[in-house]
Design a protein around this motif. Sequence first.
Motif, PDB file in Angstrom:
ATOM      1  N   GLN A  64       0.741  -1.191  -0.086  1.00 42.41           N
ATOM      2  CA  GLN A  64      -0.107  -0.142  -0.047  1.00 42.41           C
ATOM      3  C   GLN A  64       0.895   1.211   0.100  1.00 42.41           C
ATOM      4  O   GLN A  64       0.607   2.316  -0.631  1.00 42.41           O
ATOM      5  N   GLY A  65       1.756   1.195   0.972  1.00 43.62           N
ATOM      6  CA  GLY A  65       2.803   2.434   0.877  1.00 43.62           C
ATOM      7  C   GLY A  65       3.455   2.675  -0.275  1.00 43.62           C
ATOM      8  O   GLY A  65       3.506   3.730  -0.946  1.00 43.62           O
ATOM      9  N   ALA A  66       3.953   1.435  -1.292  1.00 46.31           N
ATOM     10  CA  ALA A  66       4.790   1.713  -2.256  1.00 46.31           C
ATOM     11  C   ALA A  66       3.755   2.299  -3.532  1.00 46.31           C
ATOM     12  O   ALA A  66       4.099   2.971  -4.384  1.00 46.31           O
ATOM     13  N   ILE A  67       2.796   1.817  -3.681  1.00 49.68           N
ATOM     14  CA  ILE A  67       1.548   2.394  -4.553  1.00 49.68           C
ATOM     15  C   ILE A  67       1.169   3.506  -4.199  1.00 49.68           C
ATOM     16  O   ILE A  67       1.110   4.288  -5.103  1.00 49.68           O
ATOM     17  N   PHE A  68       0.813   4.009  -3.041  1.00 49.88           N
ATOM     18  CA  PHE A  68       0.814   5.274  -2.600  1.00 49.88           C
ATOM     19  C   PHE A  68       1.903   6.343  -3.226  1.00 49.88           C
ATOM     20  O   PHE A  68       1.900   7.151  -3.672  1.00 49.88           O
ATOM     21  N   GLN A  69       3.124   5.753  -2.744  1.00 51.70           N
ATOM     22  CA  GLN A  69       4.302   6.577  -2.945  1.00 51.70           C
ATOM     23  C   GLN A  69       4.565   6.749  -4.407  1.00 51.70           C
ATOM     24  O   GLN A  69       5.111   7.674  -5.014  1.00 51.70           O
ATOM     25  N   MET A  70       4.240   5.778  -5.383  1.00 46.90           N
ATOM     26  CA  MET A  70       4.367   5.701  -6.748  1.00 46.90           C
ATOM     27  C   MET A  70       3.647   6.928  -7.386  1.00 46.90           C
ATOM     28  O   MET A  70       3.919   7.767  -7.999  1.00 46.90           O
ATOM     29  N   VAL A  71       2.256   7.331  -6.663  1.00 45.01           N
ATOM     30  CA  VAL A  71       1.599   8.392  -7.098  1.00 45.01           C
ATOM     31  C   VAL A  71       2.055   9.846  -6.592  1.00 45.01           C
ATOM     32  O   VAL A  71       2.425  10.611  -7.359  1.00 45.01           O
ATOM     33  N   ILE A 118       2.350   9.927   3.806  1.00 43.59           N
ATOM     34  CA  ILE A 118       1.520   8.605   3.843  1.00 43.59           C
ATOM     35  C   ILE A 118       2.300   7.506   3.522  1.00 43.59           C
ATOM     36  O   ILE A 118       2.338   6.550   4.059  1.00 43.59           O
ATOM     37  N   GLY A 119       2.985   7.690   2.134  1.00 39.04           N
ATOM     38  CA  GLY A 119       3.663   6.647   1.657  1.00 39.04           C
ATOM     39  C   GLY A 119       4.819   6.234   2.514  1.00 39.04           C
ATOM     40  O   GLY A 119       5.176   5.071   2.597  1.00 39.04           O
ATOM     41  N   GLU A 120       5.595   7.342   2.899  1.00 39.25           N
ATOM     42  CA  GLU A 120       6.751   6.802   3.606  1.00 39.25           C
ATOM     43  C   GLU A 120       6.661   6.133   4.933  1.00 39.25           C
ATOM     44  O   GLU A 120       7.273   5.295   5.257  1.00 39.25           O
ATOM     45  N   PHE A 121       5.546   6.594   5.534  1.00 40.03           N
ATOM     46  CA  PHE A 121       4.946   5.975   6.912  1.00 40.03           C
ATOM     47  C   PHE A 121       5.058   4.517   6.812  1.00 40.03           C
ATOM     48  O   PHE A 121       5.405   3.787   7.554  1.00 40.03           O
ATOM     49  N   LEU A 122       4.103   4.300   5.697  1.00 38.10           N
ATOM     50  CA  LEU A 122       3.602   2.838   5.508  1.00 38.10           C
ATOM     51  C   LEU A 122       4.818   1.928   4.891  1.00 38.10           C
ATOM     52  O   LEU A 122       4.993   0.898   5.539  1.00 38.10           O
ATOM     53  N   MET A 123       5.674   2.570   4.098  1.00 42.50           N
ATOM     54  CA  MET A 123       7.052   1.731   3.715  1.00 42.50           C
ATOM     55  C   MET A 123       8.081   1.535   4.747  1.00 42.50           C
ATOM     56  O   MET A 123       8.388   0.465   4.938  1.00 42.50           O
ATOM     57  N   LEU A 124       8.066   2.595   5.510  1.00 43.23           N
ATOM     58  CA  LEU A 124       9.163   2.427   6.671  1.00 43.23           C
ATOM     59  C   LEU A 124       8.525   1.307   7.685  1.00 43.23           C
ATOM     60  O   LEU A 124       9.321   0.585   8.407  1.00 43.23           O
ATOM     61  N   LYS A 125       7.461   1.510   7.935  1.00 41.60           N
ATOM     62  CA  LYS A 125       6.634   0.454   8.810  1.00 41.60           C
ATOM     63  C   LYS A 125       6.980  -0.880   8.314  1.00 41.60           C
ATOM     64  O   LYS A 125       7.034  -1.804   9.013  1.00 41.60           O
ATOM     65  N   SER A 126       6.809  -1.047   7.094  1.00 35.99           N
ATOM     66  CA  SER A 126       6.838  -2.465   6.747  1.00 35.99           C
ATOM     67  C   SER A 126       8.284  -2.868   6.696  1.00 35.99           C
ATOM     68  O   SER A 126       8.536  -4.128   6.856  1.00 35.99           O
TER      69      SER A 126
END
Length: 480
Positions: free
Chosen positions: A320-327, A386-394
């Motif tokens: 989810q983070g990667a997809i959000f961050q792509m956008v 948003i993207g960075e938070f989800l990605m770092l969490k993963s």
Amino acid sequence: MLTLLLLIVPLIAGLFLLLNKSKSNFTPVVYIGIAVQLAIFVYAFINFKSNPSLLNFDKAWLPDFAIRFHLGLDGLSILMVGLSVVLVSLILLAVKGLKYENMSHLLGLIFLTQAALIGVFSAKDIFLFYFFFELALVPVYLIANFWGGENSSKITFKMLIYTVFGSLFMLVSFIFLYMRGQSSDIDSLRVTVTLLPNAIKQVLFWGLLLAFAIKMPVFPFHTWLPDAYSQSPTPATMLLSGLLSKMGVYGLIRILLPFAPDGINNYGGIVITLAIIGLIYGSIIAIKQSEIKRLIAYSSFAHMGLMAATVLTLSVSGMQGAIFQMVAHGFNAVGLFYIAKLIFEKTGSRNLAQLGGMTQTAPKLSIMFMIVLLGSIGLPLTNGFIGEFLMLKSVFDFNTILGVIAGLSVIFGAVYMLRFFQKTMFGPLSESATEISDIGSKELAILIPIAIVVIVTGVFPNLILNVSGTFVNTLTNLVR
């Protein structure tokens, strides 16, 4: 059928502009092409969940070989197609206001890039995916080659060789899967993969990974990126960073994860470690840059490393983070490169040592710059957070040590981006900025939509996460 229309409109517009010999009558084609594309996409998005059959197109392409021209949109692809439609529209408007020779041909190549990108993000057949994956690079290569800077031919040829070489491994992998499964349908081949011997699954993983890793790129396949970004003209740079690099991340999610889950379980940790190394390496190099475009290039390289790492964690938050961050990164990167172009046009320099004080003579530019910059460094309530938070969490959930190392990128990112802003906008008024004018309505027409996306998607992230959520949940259940 709507997906086919999304592909055909920029294809027709691009071919018309390429064949156009007049230097003055191409403007209506650009505006009509943009308006029609946006209208079709809005209608497609509205019908995305209620009537998905409208988004599907499936006809025989090479019937003797059971290869089909199959297009369709799901939660992932509709976001990427939307990103392509909106960003290319902004790029076309931005380029139209700049001074380039053979403008009609340049705009035509941009439209053709858009058509190829839509093909990549909507293809449901592996050979159709490969066809568009390769085709997308051709018009960008021509733009960089013909409108690029010093040594552009040599640099763009290196980029072409790198990416084509990597794609050959993907083609060989696709041919092997096709021969084993007697089908080229992406969904059908997921079953074929489960029946392969374990050794073949490992080879398949590396073959597919190499193609996508070079396209993004991730460490250590990034050596083509700095020169290509810095020497390419602004249209090519915006396309490369904002959209073409996303094909690599998309390939990881769409192709690598369902086709090679065993390889990810066995070797994913190695690739994630390399991606995190690239993230930190790119951030440190960006801090040391004095040339604006190279700074943004290394920033983009660092962001792509984090996206690649989080996808391979196979977690819901990571994908989810990667997809959000792509956008998010797509809009931020296009905005930053456009601002870099404006700074160069007004001052004649991209060297940070020769700039400064522009906020005194160009306050509107500095405000737009600040908004895009805050999104890029991931300030809360902006799209980058948003993207960075989800990605770092993963990454933390995957490995605490790697998570701590990856977290350093937040600090490094703030350092090089704020340094970029301070050296250009604040400080003593440089000689090159004493008599410049502020940006006008043409530039604001590009930067205001980007600023709105930065803020709105940061405050309301579910606008994106709800669209991708069903796809991500289905995929994670499949690959685990």
